[in-house]
Design an enzyme around this catalytic site. Structure first.
Site, PDB file in Angstrom:
ATOM      1  N   CYS A  54       0.482  -6.686   5.391  1.00  0.00           N
ATOM      2  CA  CYS A  54       0.038  -5.483   6.091  1.00  0.00           C
ATOM      3  C   CYS A  54      -1.257  -5.005   5.431  1.00  0.00           C
ATOM      4  O   CYS A  54      -1.229  -4.436   4.339  1.00  0.00           O
ATOM      5  CB  CYS A  54       1.137  -4.437   5.978  1.00  0.00           C
ATOM      6  N   CYS A  98      -7.296  -8.727  -3.799  1.00  0.00           N
ATOM      7  CA  CYS A  98      -8.224  -9.857  -3.718  1.00  0.00           C
ATOM      8  C   CYS A  98      -8.285 -10.519  -5.094  1.00  0.00           C
ATOM      9  O   CYS A  98      -8.413  -9.837  -6.103  1.00  0.00           O
ATOM     10  CB  CYS A  98      -9.601  -9.344  -3.299  1.00  0.00           C
ATOM     11  N   CYS A 123     -12.780 -10.280   2.232  1.00  0.00           N
ATOM     12  CA  CYS A 123     -12.644  -9.056   1.437  1.00  0.00           C
ATOM     13  C   CYS A 123     -13.923  -8.249   1.612  1.00  0.00           C
ATOM     14  O   CYS A 123     -15.022  -8.772   1.435  1.00  0.00           O
ATOM     15  CB  CYS A 123     -12.432  -9.419  -0.035  1.00  0.00           C
ATOM     16  N   CYS A 125     -12.103  -9.974  -6.791  1.00  0.00           N
ATOM     17  CA  CYS A 125     -12.616  -8.690  -7.297  1.00  0.00           C
ATOM     18  C   CYS A 125     -11.498  -7.704  -7.638  1.00  0.00           C
ATOM     19  O   CYS A 125     -11.775  -6.615  -8.146  1.00  0.00           O
ATOM     20  CB  CYS A 125     -13.580  -8.058  -6.294  1.00  0.00           C
ATOM     21  N   CYS A 128     -16.043  -8.105  -2.073  1.00  0.00           N
ATOM     22  CA  CYS A 128     -16.775  -9.224  -2.687  1.00  0.00           C
ATOM     23  C   CYS A 128     -17.076 -10.354  -1.714  1.00  0.00           C
ATOM     24  O   CYS A 128     -17.765 -11.297  -2.063  1.00  0.00           O
ATOM     25  CB  CYS A 128     -15.982  -9.771  -3.868  1.00  0.00           C
TER      26      CYS A 128
HETATM   27 ZN    ZN Z   1     -12.692  -9.145  -3.195  1.00  0.00          ZN
END
Ligand code: ZN
Length: 166
Positions: free
Chosen positions: A154, A131, A82, A134, A85
């Site tokens: 996607c 995510c 991600c 976060c 984070c």
């Molecule tokens: Zn994250």
């Protein structure tokens, strides 16, 4: 006297209805957050630390233009994190060429890495992928992917950071 009682009764009923109405209207904002994220920052803090495109995608669910990102055509072995984070979210092992111009995967790196959310924006019924650490918007998941899951995660290149396997 009777009239007065009626007026009071009507006034009480009306204010109760108004109260209920205003409470109902306030519900979305007043409701406690659906998820507890380990990594929490204010919008201003995210804006300060993330590149503009990444900030728009992760924090405001923007979608990058197809074929505009740097990862849709990445075929190197490695891990996708991600971009907000740094949580590990996907690996090259489940990446496939979806011919959509967005990096696509048939499965996240682990069950708890991402959260699926119903998304009704733009008059469409889609499933948003965020995510789990976060809450950053990564992309959407569709059910037209390849085997074994039949899913197509996607993603936006801007929401991911790739690290090549050693
Ligand atoms: Zn994250």
């Amino acid at each position: 006297m009777k009239n007065m009682r009626t007026i009071i009764a009507v006034a009480v009923a009306a204010s109760a209805a108004l109260f209920t109405f205003s409470m109902a209207r306030q519900q979305p904002a007043a409701a406690p957050a659906k998820h507890k994220f380990a990594c929490v920052k204010t919008d201003a803090e995210w804006k300060k630390i993330l590149p503009p495109k990444t900030y728009q995608v992760l924090r405001h669910a923007d979608t990058e233009e197809a074929y505009s990102g740097n990862l849709w055509d990445n075929h190197e072995a490695g891990t996708y994190f991600c971009a907000g984070c740094g949580q590990e979210v996907f690996t090259s092992k489940t990446k496939f060429d979806s011919h959509t111009g967005w990096p696509s995967f048939w499965q996240p790196v682990s069950k708890g890495a991402v959260i699926n959310e119903a998304d009704h924006s733009f008059g469409m019924e889609r499933t948003e992928v965020i995510c789990s650490r976060c809450g950053g918007h990564l992309g959407h998941v569709f059910d037209d992917g390849p085997k074994p899951t039949g899913l197509r995660y996607c993603m936006n290149s801007a929401a991911l950071k790739f690290k090549k396997a050693k």
